[in-house]
Scaffold this active site. Sequence first.
Site, short mmCIF file in Angstrom:
data_model
loop_
_atom_site.label_atom_id
_atom_site.label_comp_id
_atom_site.label_asym_id
_atom_site.label_seq_id
_atom_site.Cartn_x
_atom_site.Cartn_y
_atom_site.Cartn_z
N THR A 47 0.86 -1.17 0.00
CA THR A 47 0.00 0.00 0.00
C THR A 47 0.90 1.23 0.00
O THR A 47 2.13 1.10 -0.04
CB THR A 47 -0.93 0.03 1.23
OG1 THR A 47 -0.15 0.36 2.40
CG2 THR A 47 -1.60 -1.32 1.45
N CYS A 48 0.30 2.40 0.10
CA CYS A 48 1.11 3.62 0.04
C CYS A 48 2.01 3.77 1.26
O CYS A 48 2.96 4.55 1.23
CB CYS A 48 0.21 4.85 -0.11
SG CYS A 48 -1.01 5.02 1.21
N ARG A 50 3.19 0.88 3.24
CA ARG A 50 3.76 -0.36 3.75
C ARG A 50 4.11 -1.33 2.61
O ARG A 50 3.53 -1.28 1.53
CB ARG A 50 2.77 -1.04 4.70
CG ARG A 50 1.55 -1.66 4.03
CD ARG A 50 0.53 -2.16 5.06
NE ARG A 50 0.04 -1.06 5.85
CZ ARG A 50 0.39 -0.82 7.11
NH1 ARG A 50 1.22 -1.66 7.72
NH2 ARG A 50 -0.07 0.22 7.75
N HIS A 92 -1.38 -8.39 13.70
CA HIS A 92 -0.93 -7.26 12.88
C HIS A 92 -1.80 -7.11 11.63
O HIS A 92 -2.21 -6.00 11.29
CB HIS A 92 0.53 -7.45 12.48
CG HIS A 92 1.07 -6.34 11.64
ND1 HIS A 92 1.58 -5.18 12.18
CD2 HIS A 92 1.15 -6.18 10.29
CE1 HIS A 92 1.95 -4.36 11.20
NE2 HIS A 92 1.69 -4.96 10.04
N GLY A 182 -2.27 12.16 -11.93
CA GLY A 182 -2.66 10.79 -11.58
C GLY A 182 -4.17 10.66 -11.64
O GLY A 182 -4.91 11.66 -11.50
N ALA A 183 -4.64 9.44 -11.86
CA ALA A 183 -6.08 9.21 -11.93
C ALA A 183 -6.45 7.84 -11.37
O ALA A 183 -7.51 7.31 -11.68
CB ALA A 183 -6.56 9.35 -13.38
#
Length: 410
Positions: A47-48, A50, A92, A182-183
């Site tokens: 993800t952004c 991790r 976690h 970005g899209a």
Amino acid sequence: MIVSMHITHSSAGGTEGLNNVVSLLETEVPDYISLMGTVSEYVVVRTCNRFEAYIATQDNRTTVRLLEELIRSLVPSSNISYILEDKESIKHLFRVVCGLDSLIVGEDQIQHQVRECYFKAKEEGHVNGMLSRLFEKAIIVGKRVRSETELNKGAVSVGSASVELAESKIGDLSGKAITILGAGDMASVIAKNLIGKNISTVFVSNRTYSRAMELADELGGDAVSMDRMEEAISSSDLVLVATGAPHTVLHKPAIMRAMKVRPDRKLLVIDVSIPHNVDQDIVEVANVELDNMDSLETIAQQNVRRRMNEINSAEKIIAQELEKMDSERREEAANEIIRLIGMKLASIREKELETAVSRSGTADTQTLLDDMSRALVNKITADLYVNLRKASREGDLAACNTLAIMFGLR
């Protein structure tokens, strides 16, 4: 058993640490894990904020050693990563899916992102058993937290935080001109949080022009091809960058050319991409300010303080679900014994029934039933009595007491 490897915004001391290694991890880690002989399943979660890998294995010790060797070879500073095992790995994952481990606590995009990573692993044949059940369970836990708490109530995402950061820097966005580079998913979340801000002009630029048009239509703005990006920036007060590209797309020369036509007008650039999509040296251009994911830290801390009660409620739900899983795991041993007992009793029953049927023409019903019932009891208890007496002779009173409890005698 489960082993998981984690490099996150918190372990890396901020997103800058992630920026330096995430591209390398994406390239090297999946292939390395797929070749590890101790691995039966794996899911990579990217993800952004991790990069994580969850692994099902029959040999935790060797798997941990191999992951440590990989990290040492890839990551300059090995202290930005950590490895968890079994229950800690599961806990976690639950916290990640619920948004408790996000930069913006309660982030409403993380569950979708984890689910997409899981589905991708499933489609590629990397997961089919233990991890499949675990990720399905994690998604259920995430939904429960969202339905039973207000953890994700309101604006809780990197996209919303970036808009909040922009407002703290340049004030009310009403009447401002904004360019979105970005899209994809992140850009769409940013766009969603711009709706209702009374922005005068919105430009959307993306490598895939058709997607830029779709997002621009949602905002009532204009799609701009990448070769006209500088033109859009030269007219903007704010540039929000979230292309998802593995390299920089906005460079100092482009900013210099854009600012040449408006040298006295300030420009704020916010880059929420990992790795960075904007060259850091653009700040050398007069009247240009650059912020990235680490700049959202203050907003993230305020978000934690506002949601402390909901965080506690979410943690309690996770604890309940972990205890439920432990209980189910502990029952597995009993379930296996029950299955084996059932098979043994079924075999005894079938043999005695076969014997009774063969005698049906030579004995009256009462005698037949009496003989069959006695035979069933004797054969069912034969091994039981032998082992009970053996345990008693050897002083194993615990086994004797357990058996008495199992038969409801105590």
